[in-house]
Scaffold this motif. Sequence first.
Motif, short mmCIF file in Angstrom:
data_model
loop_
_atom_site.label_atom_id
_atom_site.label_comp_id
_atom_site.label_asym_id
_atom_site.label_seq_id
_atom_site.Cartn_x
_atom_site.Cartn_y
_atom_site.Cartn_z
N VAL A 65 4.19 22.93 6.24
CA VAL A 65 5.07 23.87 5.54
C VAL A 65 5.13 23.58 4.05
N TYR A 66 5.33 22.31 3.68
CA TYR A 66 5.53 21.96 2.28
C TYR A 66 4.22 21.74 1.52
N HIS A 67 3.16 21.42 2.23
CA HIS A 67 1.89 21.10 1.57
C HIS A 67 0.72 21.95 2.05
N ARG A 68 1.03 22.97 2.83
CA ARG A 68 -0.01 23.92 3.29
C ARG A 68 -1.17 23.21 3.99
N GLY A 69 -0.84 22.10 4.66
CA GLY A 69 -1.84 21.38 5.44
C GLY A 69 -2.72 20.44 4.64
N HIS A 70 -2.45 20.27 3.36
CA HIS A 70 -3.28 19.40 2.51
C HIS A 70 -2.74 17.97 2.55
N TYR A 71 -3.19 17.23 3.54
CA TYR A 71 -2.74 15.83 3.65
C TYR A 71 -3.75 15.02 4.43
N ASP A 72 -3.65 13.71 4.31
CA ASP A 72 -4.54 12.78 5.00
C ASP A 72 -3.75 12.08 6.10
N PRO A 73 -3.94 12.45 7.35
CA PRO A 73 -3.15 11.84 8.44
C PRO A 73 -3.37 10.34 8.57
N GLN A 74 -4.56 9.84 8.19
CA GLN A 74 -4.83 8.41 8.32
C GLN A 74 -3.91 7.58 7.45
N ALA A 75 -3.53 8.11 6.29
CA ALA A 75 -2.67 7.36 5.38
C ALA A 75 -1.30 7.09 5.98
N LEU A 76 -0.88 7.93 6.91
CA LEU A 76 0.43 7.77 7.52
C LEU A 76 0.51 6.57 8.46
N THR A 77 -0.57 6.28 9.13
CA THR A 77 -0.49 5.28 10.21
C THR A 77 -1.54 4.18 10.16
N SER A 78 -2.47 4.24 9.23
CA SER A 78 -3.52 3.22 9.17
C SER A 78 -2.92 1.84 8.92
N GLU A 79 -3.25 0.88 9.79
CA GLU A 79 -2.75 -0.50 9.70
C GLU A 79 -1.23 -0.56 9.63
N LEU A 80 -0.59 0.39 10.29
CA LEU A 80 0.86 0.43 10.33
C LEU A 80 1.41 -0.82 11.01
N GLY A 81 2.41 -1.44 10.43
CA GLY A 81 2.96 -2.67 10.98
C GLY A 81 2.22 -3.91 10.56
N LYS A 82 1.11 -3.73 9.85
CA LYS A 82 0.33 -4.86 9.34
C LYS A 82 0.31 -4.85 7.81
N VAL A 83 0.08 -3.67 7.25
CA VAL A 83 0.10 -3.50 5.80
C VAL A 83 1.39 -2.79 5.43
#
Length: 456
Positions: free
Chosen positions: A240-258
């Motif tokens: 809705v806010y970004h018209r689908g322009h985003y990188d899903p990997q950035a949200l969860t890559s190495e989550l809890g480690k980095v």
Amino acid sequence: MDAAFILARNAVNVTYNDLPPVAVDMTKKDILDVLGTAVAGSAAPAAEEIAGLIKEWGGKQESTVIGFGCMVPSPSAAFINATMGHALDYDDTHDRAGLHAAVTVVPAAFAIAQRRGGVSGKEFITAVALGIDIVCRMGLASKLTLKESGWVYTPIYGFFGATAAAGRILGLDEAKMVNAFGIAYSQTAGNFQAIDDAVLTKRIQPGFASRAGVISALLAERGITGAQNSIEGDYGIYNVYHRGHYDPQALTSELGKVFEVANISFKPYPTCRGDHASIDAALALVRENDIKPEDVEEVTVSSGEMTQLQSHPLERKRRPQRIPDAQYNIPYTVATAVVKRKVSISDFTLEAIKDPEVLKMADKVSPRLVPELSRHAMEPAIVEIKTRCGAYSKRVDYPRGSPQNPMAMDELADKFRDCAAHGKKRMPGQQVDRVIQLVSMLDEVDDVEQIIQLLG
């Protein structure tokens, strides 16, 4: 699975022992930094007006208002403390994500910690580190610049980070944390027009986010449900806010480690972070070459597209009429650096922005767009000063306070002392030093309430 579920699981299950030492250290620094900027911000326009309003509202005396010596309901405390923390544009940034990370999170965490009571320093560090991580990851995931999206990422992602921190301190389970994110999404806002118009709501938008973080967590605790797919759903924030322009990997890559708090930058100057490379370059030139203001004929600031926003409209930037316009301003801040050889809190008052010597110098500052300097977030700057005796040039890629050019805890402690000297109420030196000491040893503190009470 929507990232909301993954982020919620992480926010609920990560423990203090999972945090790398650098994350703990940087979280403590960021907590001190936000507290300091809020103390100084208590004397800034909008603070007294909002304090008066929330006193009129009344309610349960459960959380401290910094600088005003009163206790108010926790959502109200988060609201005003975050607003004050952002008022001077002196709070942290995550340069790659293009946002202020902690100013929404820390006030919400303190407000809910006082409401709950008995929150240890380790619990508090964990909650704040997790909240900051979400704010930064959401900013890193966006593929749109602030100009392209029209949103300001500090508040819109701060709604989620503040909610995570508050929810963690309340002890929400995974399902309730997902609901809390959905409730926060129903309130999420923060527009670039407030910056463009140089109005006070620019500094208030993070306050709305911090307050919503407290409210969202409390509603979820009581069983209120929110959108489940608030982040990646068909009508989630990125679609809705970004018209689908985003990188899903950035949200969860190495989550809890980095933990992205390790990549936070701290500000040595109370201005938009986009000004800092130019300020650093100008200060280096005048100091290293002993350039006198009367010898300067012309100053050219070369930068990318985003930084150019801080120079236009040029005539307005050369003659700022409002403090927010001076804070988000290349000509004024570079002129201040050249004339005064420093840029400090005292340079951003209604009297200071009328300084004739600075304004005369601002007339000599001209922006130049260099497309190859354009970046998604923070950009390098090249400052060239032409004088009667010669020309000098300096490029800065990583301004002071960045992870590549960091500020030590001692420097941040000095910044806190300076902020305390500019607050609405003058704090005794012993009290200031006690706050610095407690935050520095926060992992050993039994109850964080004693810290915020010292600032009331």
